[in-house]
Motif scaffolding. Sequence first.
Motif, short mmCIF file in Angstrom:
data_model
loop_
_atom_site.label_atom_id
_atom_site.label_comp_id
_atom_site.label_asym_id
_atom_site.label_seq_id
_atom_site.Cartn_x
_atom_site.Cartn_y
_atom_site.Cartn_z
N TYR A 14 92.74 32.36 18.16
CA TYR A 14 92.85 33.15 19.40
C TYR A 14 93.72 32.37 20.38
CZ TYR A 14 88.98 35.88 17.54
OH TYR A 14 88.19 36.68 16.76
N SER A 36 92.18 27.31 24.66
CA SER A 36 92.24 26.43 25.83
C SER A 36 92.01 24.98 25.38
CB SER A 36 91.28 26.87 26.93
OG SER A 36 89.96 26.90 26.48
N ASN A 93 89.45 24.21 22.83
CA ASN A 93 88.77 24.20 21.53
C ASN A 93 89.60 25.04 20.57
OD1 ASN A 93 86.26 22.85 22.46
ND2 ASN A 93 86.07 24.70 23.70
N VAL A 101 83.61 33.86 13.50
CA VAL A 101 84.55 33.11 14.32
C VAL A 101 84.14 31.65 14.22
CG1 VAL A 101 85.24 32.62 16.70
CG2 VAL A 101 85.15 34.99 15.89
N LYS A 122 84.52 27.88 15.71
CA LYS A 122 84.94 27.17 16.93
C LYS A 122 84.83 25.68 16.66
CE LYS A 122 83.98 27.11 21.91
NZ LYS A 122 83.39 27.86 23.04
N VAL A 181 76.14 36.10 21.75
CA VAL A 181 76.74 36.00 20.43
C VAL A 181 75.83 35.21 19.48
CG1 VAL A 181 78.10 33.91 20.96
CG2 VAL A 181 78.91 35.52 19.22
N LYS A 209 78.97 34.89 14.82
CA LYS A 209 79.24 36.25 14.34
C LYS A 209 80.42 36.79 15.14
CE LYS A 209 77.09 40.69 13.78
NZ LYS A 209 76.69 41.60 14.83
N LEU A 229 82.57 39.35 17.15
CA LEU A 229 82.29 40.57 17.92
C LEU A 229 83.50 41.48 17.83
CD1 LEU A 229 80.74 38.70 20.95
CD2 LEU A 229 79.49 40.08 19.28
N ASN A 278 84.37 35.56 29.28
CA ASN A 278 83.33 35.15 28.35
C ASN A 278 82.34 36.29 28.09
OD1 ASN A 278 84.26 32.62 27.69
ND2 ASN A 278 83.17 31.58 29.36
N LEU A 300 82.43 39.86 25.91
CA LEU A 300 83.26 40.62 24.97
C LEU A 300 82.63 41.96 24.60
CD1 LEU A 300 84.43 37.93 22.35
CD2 LEU A 300 85.36 38.39 24.61
N ASP A 341 80.33 31.80 24.58
CA ASP A 341 80.74 30.56 25.21
C ASP A 341 79.76 30.03 26.28
OD1 ASP A 341 82.48 28.49 25.61
OD2 ASP A 341 83.92 29.61 26.84
N LYS A 376 77.89 27.48 28.26
CA LYS A 376 77.94 26.01 28.37
C LYS A 376 76.52 25.46 28.52
CE LYS A 376 82.54 25.96 28.66
NZ LYS A 376 83.04 26.69 27.50
#
Length: 309
Positions: free
Chosen positions: A45, A48, A50, A64, A66, A90, A105, A107, A200, A202, A213, A215
Amino acid sequence: MKLQEHFVQSVRLYYKAKGEAWLQQLPKLIQYCEQKWSIKLKEPYFLSINYVAPATMEDGTEIVVKICIPDEGFLNELEALQLFANDRMVSLIDSDKRYGIIVLKKLSPGHTLAEVNNDEDACYIAAHLIKAITKPAPVHTRIPTTGSREEQLRQLVYVNPNGVGPISQQTLDQALRIFTYLHQTTKFYKLLHGDFHHYNVLASENGTWTAIDPKGLIGEVEYDLIQYMLNKLPVHNAYDVIKKRVEIFTEELHLDKERLLLWGYCHTVLATAWTVDEDRSYNTQFFGGIEIFEKLYKANFGDVTYLTS
Ligand SMILES: Nc1ncnc2c1ncn2[C@@H]1O[C@H](COP(=O)(O)OP(=O)(O)OP(=O)(O)O)[C@@H](O)[C@H]1O
Ligand SMILES: [Mg+2]
């Protein structure tokens, strides 16, 4: 391996030598993921700091992957994903703590809340999502409280006694006093997303919206909404947009408007300070937000000592 240029720059800027070493390792880390989960990573994707890319598992599950530098932030995000475990957050499929990898997973359709043009519609979606994911703070957790944000500001004030970028010393001091006041009077600590904003959130199956995402942060719900309110603002008339967002959040989530505005003021000072670069450039929208929260406070609650002295 060709990496997105801005991604390489950001990783170097943020993580310095550690980031450079990680970038060198990235092809091997991708290979490691492909072997471990029997997948082939597709194009990443827009990145930034990661490496985030989709893939399909052998059983057809769309995922996905990361890949992060396995630091504190990564461990907090992993724990936040485990703690939230909710159909509006997520789903975590697997992880690898040693190498900083999270498997999620995927989205679908996956566009962000920033694509909803009507600001009020987007704000109602955000409010309902926050209502669905927020839960009481766990008793034992590695996730920091908002007290860590107050400490960051205290450090900033200490290192920059004359102000930071465009932020005056007086504003920094005032923000710090408000942070302290708010922490001394906090009653309900919740598990917060920690980086909640349009990008963040979706679009997911059946027209629902899902948070990604997290934090991870422990604090008052009001705090979690500030970053959202600073994002996607028009160049002109940001005051009215923030005012409306404050109204929607306060009503939909039954919040304490006074505390929301005070958290808004002190978090916005900190968020602006984070953006001040070595060349003294900074996020002008965030900076404008400081005055907006102060004005909104005054319009609703008048002058109070911790805002004015
Ligand atoms: N589960 C998912 N399903 C679909 N797309 C996803 C998923 N997770 C991440 N993405 C896509 O990857 C992008 C980056 O993901 P994420 O926000 O987790 O990474 P990040 O490096 O922490 O980004 P930032 O620091 O900019 O917030 C997202 O904006 C989104 O487009
Ligand atoms: Mg993100």
